[in-house]
Design an enzyme around this catalytic site. Structure first.
Site, mmCIF file in Angstrom:
data_model
loop_
_atom_site.group_PDB
_atom_site.id
_atom_site.type_symbol
_atom_site.label_atom_id
_atom_site.label_comp_id
_atom_site.label_asym_id
_atom_site.label_seq_id
_atom_site.Cartn_x
_atom_site.Cartn_y
_atom_site.Cartn_z
ATOM 1 C CB THR A 161 0.142 6.196 -0.137
ATOM 2 O OG1 THR A 161 1.613 5.691 -0.867
ATOM 3 C CG2 THR A 161 -0.852 4.970 0.182
ATOM 4 C CG LEU A 179 -2.016 1.434 1.213
ATOM 5 C CD1 LEU A 179 -3.243 1.489 0.388
ATOM 6 C CD2 LEU A 179 -3.154 1.369 2.834
ATOM 7 C CE1 TYR A 180 6.483 5.475 1.555
ATOM 8 C CE2 TYR A 180 7.213 3.901 0.868
ATOM 9 C CZ TYR A 180 6.842 4.413 1.521
ATOM 10 O OH TYR A 180 8.159 5.855 1.147
ATOM 11 C CB ALA A 181 4.571 0.854 -3.152
#
Length: 446
Positions: free
Chosen positions: A261, A257-259
Site C-alpha cells: 500500500t 500488504l502494508y508495504a
C-alpha cells in the site's frame, strides 16, 4: 534552500512528562478488537403472518442494510472516535480552527494523523517555530486510545487544535480547505503495522490508498494548491537484498500488504504530481522510536513485558541469521520532516489543472546504523535494571523482513538531514518517558 544545519529544533516532547492531572497509562494494552462478523440478513417472506407494522419495520431494516456502505476500519464505531462531519461545525469550532491556523511565518500546515506518534511530535515542532498548524485524526483504536488522547492534550497545550475526522471524508476535507488556505500538507495519517495486515487487510486499503487519494483530491482542487509532504515507509524496499537501501533501488517486491500500500501510494502521488501539478515529497521512514511511541513496536512492548516479567519473543532468520533494524529517533525524523517541508517548492496547478512541471522527491529518513533486536533487549535490560526472559524463535512468514539499512546520502545532500541521536541515548529517553507515563515504580506497577 533551507538547510537543517541552520534549523534549531529542541527536543519537543521526549522531555514532556505527564502532569499531575494527566491520564496515567496502564499495562493492559487492548488488542485491536476483531472485525465485525459479516451478518447476513435472513428472514422468510411470510407477509400474511406479519402485521402491517412488522412488515414496515423489516422493510426499513432491509433498506438500511442495502444502503449501508461496506465496512471499513474507521467506520467501526468501536474503533474510531472521530466525529461526523455534522459535528465539525458551529461558531466555536470554527474559531478553534482559525485560531490554530494562525501563522507567524507564512506557512500554514495541515497535519494528518496529528494524534499519532510522528504526527504529534511534528505538529508541536511546527507550532513552536511559529507556523500555523491544524491537526486531523480519526482516533482509531488500532492501539491504546488513551495514549492518543494524551498526545492530543499535548497538542492542545502547544496551541494546536485537532479536528476529529477521517481523511476519507471528502466533505470535511473540502470544508477545511475552504476555511484555511494551507500552504503545506504534512500527511502522516495511515494504517501502520506490518503484521496486522494479515488480520485486517481492508483497513490498509481504506487508509493508505483510498485515504491518500481523498486527500490528494482535496489538495489538487485547492486554489492555491498546497505542497504535500507525506510518509511512505522503508517497507517499500521489501525483499531487496542490496544494502544499504537507496532511493534508486527497485521497490517492486513488497513483503507485506502494508508495504504494497505504501508503494502504491508513491505511484499514486507521482500521478497527481504529473497530471495536476502537485508538489509532492515522499519520506521513507526507518523504524521510528522514542517517547510517546506506538505500543505495537517491538522496543515498546519489550519494555512493558520485561517489567512484567513476561517472556519476550525474539525472532531470528534462517540459519540463526540476526534480525536488525535501522532505528531512527523521533527528533531526527521530525527534523527531516520540517526540512522537507521548508525545501518543498510550490505546486504549479490551479483548480486541478497543471500549469507547469512540479517538484517530486523521495527521501530515506533513517539512522544508517542498523541495530540487532537482541542488542535492543540488552540496552533495555540495563536501563530497566531487569533481566529479560528471552524466547528465540524462527521468524514467521508474516511480512517482516530480516534487515533494514538506510542510505541517507541524498537526504543529507538536499535536506541537510543528519541524525544525531544514537540508540543508547534514544532508548534512555524513551525509558524515562515510559516509566513516568505509566507510573512505574520499581516492579510494583500493576
Amino acid at each position: 534552500m533551507t538547510q537543517l544545519k541552520s534549523l534549531s529544533i529542541p527536543s519537543h516532547m521526549d522531555h514532556i512528562l505527564p502532569s499531575s492531572n494527566a491520564t496515567t497509562g496502564k499495562f493492559k494494552f487492548e488488542k485491536p478488537p476483531p472485525l465485525f462478523a459479516a451478518h447476513r440478513l435472513r428472514f422468510y417472506y411470510s407477509l400474511p403472518k406479519l402485521t402491517l407494522w412488522s412488515s414496515l419495520f423489516l422493510l426499513l431494516i432491509l433498506f438500511c442494510f442495502v444502503l449501508s456502505p461496506p465496512f471499513s476500519y474507521s467506520d467501526n464505531p468501536r474503533r474510531s472516535l472521530g466525529n461526523t462531519t455534522a459535528s465539525c461545525s458551529g461558531a466555536a469550532w470554527e474559531r478553534r480552527v482559525h485560531s490554530s491556523a494562525v501563522s507567524f511565518t507564512g506557512r500554514t500546515v495541515l497535519v494528518t494523523g496529528a494524534a499519532g506518534f510522528v504526527g504529534s511530535h511534528a505538529a508541536v515542532a511546527l507550532k513552536r517555530r511559529g507556523d500555523g498548524v491544524l491537526g486531523l485524526d480519526n482516533f482509531n483504536r488500532y492501539y491504546d486510545i488513551e495514549l492518543k488522547r494524551s498526545r492530543e492534550n499535548l497538542l492542545t497545550r502547544a496551541g494546536v487544535f485537532t479536528v476529529h475526522g477521517d481523511i476519507n471524508d471528502a466533505v470535511l476535507l473540502n470544508k477545511l480547505f475552504d476555511m484555511v488556505h494551507f500552504t503545506h500538507v504534512l500527511h502522516l495519517a495511515a494504517q501502520a503495522g506490518v503484521r496486522y495486515a494479515m488480520k485486517n487487510p481492508n483497513s490498509y486499503i481504506h487508509s493508505n490508498i483510498a485515504g491518500l487519494v481523498a486527500l490528494l483530491e482535496a489538495c489538487k482542487s485547492a486554489d492555491p494548491q498546497p505542497a504535500v509532504i507525506w510518509a511512505s515507509s522503508s517497507s517499500v524496499y521489501g525483499l531487496n537484498s542490496k544494502v544499504p537501501f537507496s532511493e534508486r533501488d527497485r521497490t517492486d517486491s513488497p513483503a507485506s500488504l502494508y508495504a504494497a500500500t505504501k508503494k502504491a501510494g508513491e505511484e499514486i502521488a507521482h500521478s497527481y504530481n504529473h497530471i495536476h501539478g502537485l508538489s509532492i515529497t515522499g519520506l521513507r521512514f526507518f523504524t521510528v522510536y522514542g517517547p510517546w511511541g506506538r505500543p505495537d513496536m517491538a522496543y515498546f512492548f519489550f519494555a512493558r513485558d520485561i517489567l512484567k516479567g513476561k517472556a519476550i519473543t525474539i525472532y531470528e532468520g534462517p540459519n540463526h541469521r540476526t534480525v536488525a533494524r535501522d532505528f531512527t529517533y523521533i527528533d531526527d525524523v521530525v527534523k527531516g520532516c520540517l526540512s522537507a517541508l521548508d525545501t518543498a517548492k510550490k505546486s504549479t496547478g490551479s483548480g486541478g489543472k497543471k500549469r507547469g512541471g512540479a517538484q517530486f522527491r523521495i527521501y530515506n529518513l533513517g539512522n544508517k546504523l542498523p541495530v540487532s533486536v537482541g542488542e535492543i533487549v540488552n540496552i533495555l535490560e540495563r536501563l530497566l535494571k531487569v533481566k529479560a526472559k528471552r524466547k528465540v524463535v524462527q521468524m514467521p512468514r508474516n511480512g517482516d523482513v530480516l534487515f533494514t539499512h538506510a542510505n541517507i546520502t541524498l537526504a543529507h545532500k538536499e535536506l541537510g538531514y543528519k541524525p544525531t541521536v544514537d540508540i543508547e541515548l534514544g532508548l534512555e529517553k524513551f525509558v524515562k518517558w515510559f516509566l513516568s507515563y505509566y507510573g512505574v515504580k520499581k516492579r510494583r506497577f500493576w
